[in-house]
Write a protein that holds these residues in place. Structure first.
Motif, PDB file in Angstrom:
ATOM      1  N   SER A 170       1.082  -1.438   0.427  1.00 44.97           N
ATOM      2  CA  SER A 170      -0.116  -0.303   0.208  1.00 44.97           C
ATOM      3  C   SER A 170       0.941   1.003   0.138  1.00 44.97           C
ATOM      4  N   GLY A 171       2.000   1.240  -1.323  1.00 44.89           N
ATOM      5  CA  GLY A 171       2.433   2.836  -1.359  1.00 44.89           C
ATOM      6  C   GLY A 171       3.201   2.648  -0.027  1.00 44.89           C
ATOM      7  N   GLY A 172       3.331   3.822   0.223  1.00 42.68           N
ATOM      8  CA  GLY A 172       4.218   4.579   1.642  1.00 42.68           C
ATOM      9  C   GLY A 172       3.743   4.080   2.752  1.00 42.68           C
ATOM     10  N   TYR A 173       3.063   2.759   2.988  1.00 42.13           N
ATOM     11  CA  TYR A 173       2.668   2.381   3.774  1.00 42.13           C
ATOM     12  C   TYR A 173       3.555   1.017   4.240  1.00 42.13           C
ATOM     13  N   GLY A 174       3.450   0.581   2.429  1.00 43.02           N
ATOM     14  CA  GLY A 174       4.234  -0.978   2.642  1.00 43.02           C
ATOM     15  C   GLY A 174       3.218  -1.812   2.594  1.00 43.02           C
ATOM     16  N   ASN A 175       4.037  -3.642   2.472  1.00 43.24           N
ATOM     17  CA  ASN A 175       2.776  -4.470   3.041  1.00 43.24           C
ATOM     18  C   ASN A 175       2.547  -3.705   4.645  1.00 43.24           C
ATOM     19  N   GLN A 176       0.679  -3.675   4.229  1.00 47.02           N
ATOM     20  CA  GLN A 176       0.072  -3.319   5.760  1.00 47.02           C
ATOM     21  C   GLN A 176      -1.812  -3.831   5.843  1.00 47.02           C
ATOM     22  N   VAL A 177      -1.666  -4.741   6.370  1.00 45.45           N
ATOM     23  CA  VAL A 177      -3.263  -5.400   6.986  1.00 45.45           C
ATOM     24  C   VAL A 177      -4.086  -4.304   7.962  1.00 45.45           C
ATOM     25  N   ARG A 178      -4.992  -4.214   7.704  1.00 48.70           N
ATOM     26  CA  ARG A 178      -6.808  -3.604   7.803  1.00 48.70           C
ATOM     27  C   ARG A 178      -7.803  -4.483   8.076  1.00 48.70           C
ATOM     28  N   ILE A 179      -7.779  -4.215   9.179  1.00 49.38           N
ATOM     29  CA  ILE A 179      -9.012  -4.819   9.743  1.00 49.38           C
ATOM     30  C   ILE A 179     -10.839  -3.845  10.165  1.00 49.38           C
ATOM     31  N   ASP A 180     -11.183  -4.759   9.618  1.00 49.15           N
ATOM     32  CA  ASP A 180     -12.765  -3.647  10.613  1.00 49.15           C
ATOM     33  C   ASP A 180     -13.131  -4.303  11.598  1.00 49.15           C
ATOM     34  N   HIS A 181     -13.284  -3.413  12.312  1.00 50.02           N
ATOM     35  CA  HIS A 181     -14.173  -4.421  13.409  1.00 50.02           C
ATOM     36  C   HIS A 181     -15.263  -4.152  14.132  1.00 50.02           C
ATOM     37  N   GLY A 182     -16.272  -3.220  12.501  1.00 47.82           N
ATOM     38  CA  GLY A 182     -17.619  -2.833  12.647  1.00 47.82           C
ATOM     39  C   GLY A 182     -17.415  -1.318  13.749  1.00 47.82           C
ATOM     40  N   LEU A 213       4.374  -9.643  11.029  1.00 42.01           N
ATOM     41  CA  LEU A 213       5.715  -9.359  11.252  1.00 42.01           C
ATOM     42  C   LEU A 213       6.433  -8.732  11.100  1.00 42.01           C
ATOM     43  N   GLU A 214       7.202  -7.419  11.957  1.00 45.71           N
ATOM     44  CA  GLU A 214       6.919  -6.060  12.044  1.00 45.71           C
ATOM     45  C   GLU A 214       8.814  -5.789  10.948  1.00 45.71           C
ATOM     46  N   GLY A 215       8.166  -5.051  10.235  1.00 41.59           N
ATOM     47  CA  GLY A 215       9.633  -4.770   8.769  1.00 41.59           C
ATOM     48  C   GLY A 215       9.638  -3.356   8.786  1.00 41.59           C
ATOM     49  N   ASP A 216       9.962  -3.193   7.582  1.00 43.25           N
ATOM     50  CA  ASP A 216      10.796  -1.618   6.804  1.00 43.25           C
ATOM     51  C   ASP A 216      10.620  -1.143   5.399  1.00 43.25           C
ATOM     52  N   THR A 217       9.052  -1.997   4.688  1.00 47.23           N
ATOM     53  CA  THR A 217       8.577  -1.530   3.670  1.00 47.23           C
ATOM     54  C   THR A 217       8.454  -0.519   3.703  1.00 47.23           C
ATOM     55  N   GLY A 218       8.304   0.489   2.757  1.00 46.81           N
ATOM     56  CA  GLY A 218       7.334   0.943   2.592  1.00 46.81           C
ATOM     57  C   GLY A 218       8.302   2.817   2.508  1.00 46.81           C
ATOM     58  N   GLN A 219       7.593   3.596   3.069  1.00 50.27           N
ATOM     59  CA  GLN A 219       8.232   4.270   3.550  1.00 50.27           C
ATOM     60  C   GLN A 219       8.810   4.472   5.599  1.00 50.27           C
ATOM     61  N   SER A 220       9.611   3.834   5.306  1.00 45.74           N
ATOM     62  CA  SER A 220      10.589   3.609   6.549  1.00 45.74           C
ATOM     63  C   SER A 220      11.738   4.391   6.650  1.00 45.74           C
ATOM     64  N   PHE A 221      12.134   3.598   7.862  1.00 44.66           N
ATOM     65  CA  PHE A 221      12.818   4.123   8.322  1.00 44.66           C
ATOM     66  C   PHE A 221      13.475   3.500   9.972  1.00 44.66           C
ATOM     67  N   GLY A 222      13.519   2.077   9.405  1.00 47.26           N
ATOM     68  CA  GLY A 222      14.092   0.803  10.306  1.00 47.26           C
ATOM     69  C   GLY A 222      12.541   0.184  10.441  1.00 47.26           C
ATOM     70  N   CYS A 223      12.669  -0.565  10.953  1.00 47.69           N
ATOM     71  CA  CYS A 223      11.869  -2.072  11.823  1.00 47.69           C
ATOM     72  C   CYS A 223      10.638  -1.683  12.408  1.00 47.69           C
TER      73      CYS A 223
END
Length: 243
Positions: A170-182, A213-223
């Motif tokens: 998801s662009g600058g977010y890198g790999n992203q998971v989104r959850i709908d909680h209602g 799992l934590e990472g450093d994808t997208g617009q990121s400056f470290g894990c």
């Protein structure tokens, strides 16, 4: 004779250089195996606690594989999960072992029904902040979430039960998971390591479940993991419910 000596010298130097490279590579592999063992043991412990469905050792194997490792041994004794992982480097098995206690199913200071997304420290809070830049650009000075950092490959947990609505780059977010909680609430978990999204669109998850799992994808400056929370499409501070 001098030519033979020169070739011999070059051969010895080459062998020494290869040995140094091999030793360095083995050290890096050993560090990676240590991180893989830690993450795998934690995943197994979380599953044993009921934060995720399935068998603890299956969860450990999945997380180990995301780190490029294979589980050699795994067992649950009482409230402890023990894991040994390995990888092959230059024809040799490089292994590491770790143990993790099965956590109690409490919310850790969060409001009832909510759980912390990470075992790490908060590295950047919600709201205005100084610009962070690198060669690829600058991050927003209005931070629409909270950053937690527990280290590369560390577990990321769902902050509340819900249904996964996206799990993709998801662009600058890198790999992203989104959850709908209602109730108009949607949480996001960004900068996940490649191959580290452990849920898929349509999956139902429970509070505190291991999802990534934590990472450093997208617009990121470290894990780290960037955790966002939306109410009715507007970003709010996740710490209002996470405590």
């Amino acid at each position: 004779m001098s030519a033979v000596m020169s070739i011999g010298t070059m051969t010895v130097v080459g062998m020494l250089a290869f040995g140094a490279v091999a030793a360095g590579g083995a050290a890096v592999t050993a560090q990676r195996m240590s991180a893989a063992a830690d993450a795998a043991a934690l995943a197994g412990a979380d599953t044993a606690a009921g934060f995720a469905s399935g068998e603890p050792c299956d969860a450990a194997a999945h997380v180990a594989a995301a780190h490029g490792a294979t589980v050699a041994d795994c067992g649950v004794v009482g409230t402890t999960v023990s894991v040994r992982v390995y990888a092959v480097f230059a024809g040799f098995d490089v292994s590491a072992a770790a143990r993790a206690g099965v956590p109690a199913t409490s919310s850790g200071g969060a409001q009832s029904g909510w759980s912390k997304p990470s075992d790490g420290e908060i590295t950047s809070g919600f709201g205005p902040r100084e610009a962070q830049c690198d060669d690829s650009g600058c991050a927003s000075t209005v931070h629409q979430g909270v950053d937690f950092s527990a280290g590369c490959g560390a577990p990321i947990y769902a902050i509340r039960s819900g249904v996964v609505v996206s799990a993709a780059q998801s662009g600058g977010y890198g790999n992203q998971v989104r959850i709908d909680h209602g109730d108009g609430l949607v949480s996001g978990y960004a900068h996940i390591v490649d191959d580290g999204m452990l849920v898929a669109v349509g999956d139902t998850v429970i509070t505190g479940q291991l999802i990534a799992l934590e990472g450093d994808t997208g617009q990121s400056f470290g894990c780290h993991v960037h955790v966002s929370l939306e109410r009715g499409g507007a970003f709010i501070d996740p710490m209002t419910v996470l405590g």
